[in-house]
Design a protein around this motif. Structure first.
Motif, PDB file in Angstrom:
ATOM      1  N   PRO A  30     -13.845 -22.235  43.995  1.00  0.00           N
ATOM      2  CA  PRO A  30     -15.212 -22.761  44.037  1.00  0.00           C
ATOM      3  C   PRO A  30     -16.265 -21.823  43.440  1.00  0.00           C
ATOM      4  N   LYS A  31     -16.173 -20.543  43.712  1.00  0.00           N
ATOM      5  CA  LYS A  31     -17.181 -19.607  43.197  1.00  0.00           C
ATOM      6  C   LYS A  31     -17.024 -19.335  41.712  1.00  0.00           C
ATOM      7  N   ARG A  33     -16.114 -21.897  39.540  1.00  0.00           N
ATOM      8  CA  ARG A  33     -16.079 -23.204  38.894  1.00  0.00           C
ATOM      9  C   ARG A  33     -16.840 -23.234  37.577  1.00  0.00           C
ATOM     10  N   ARG A  34     -18.053 -22.732  37.570  1.00  0.00           N
ATOM     11  CA  ARG A  34     -18.876 -22.780  36.356  1.00  0.00           C
ATOM     12  C   ARG A  34     -18.265 -21.941  35.240  1.00  0.00           C
ATOM     13  N   VAL A  35     -17.813 -20.758  35.554  1.00  0.00           N
ATOM     14  CA  VAL A  35     -17.202 -19.883  34.546  1.00  0.00           C
ATOM     15  C   VAL A  35     -15.896 -20.491  34.039  1.00  0.00           C
ATOM     16  N   THR A  36     -15.093 -21.033  34.957  1.00  0.00           N
ATOM     17  CA  THR A  36     -13.824 -21.644  34.568  1.00  0.00           C
ATOM     18  C   THR A  36     -14.066 -22.854  33.670  1.00  0.00           C
ATOM     19  N   GLU A  37     -15.011 -23.694  34.042  1.00  0.00           N
ATOM     20  CA  GLU A  37     -15.335 -24.867  33.218  1.00  0.00           C
ATOM     21  C   GLU A  37     -15.801 -24.431  31.828  1.00  0.00           C
TER      22      GLU A  37
END
Length: 77
Positions: A30-31, A33-37
């Protein structure tokens, strides 16, 4: 909470008015998510950039002015 038993990454494809839509499902922390996306999309864009025969589709609009662009006998005089 997610109750699906199959959580492998997948790409869903659908046809839209302006082209093909790709929806991607993947798990991430969850923490992160933005970087992974962002990383996933950067890799996809890198692959697409290697193929000159792939174009992005997006809604466009063309306005035709018959008075200036039309056939000679259809223009207002």
């Amino acid at each position: 909470m997610i109750f699906y038993s199959n959580l492998t990454p997948i790409i869903y494809t659908s046809v839209k008015d302006s082209g093909i839509e790709l929806t991607i499902r993947f798990l991430s922390e969850p923490k992160k998510r933005r970087v992974t996306e962002n990383n996933v999309w950067e890799e996809i864009l890198d692959v697409i950039a290697k193929h000159e025969d792939i174009d992005f589709a997006y809604p466009t609009q063309r306005i035709f002015y018959n008075q200036t662009e039309g056939k000679v006998d259809t223009r207002n005089k």
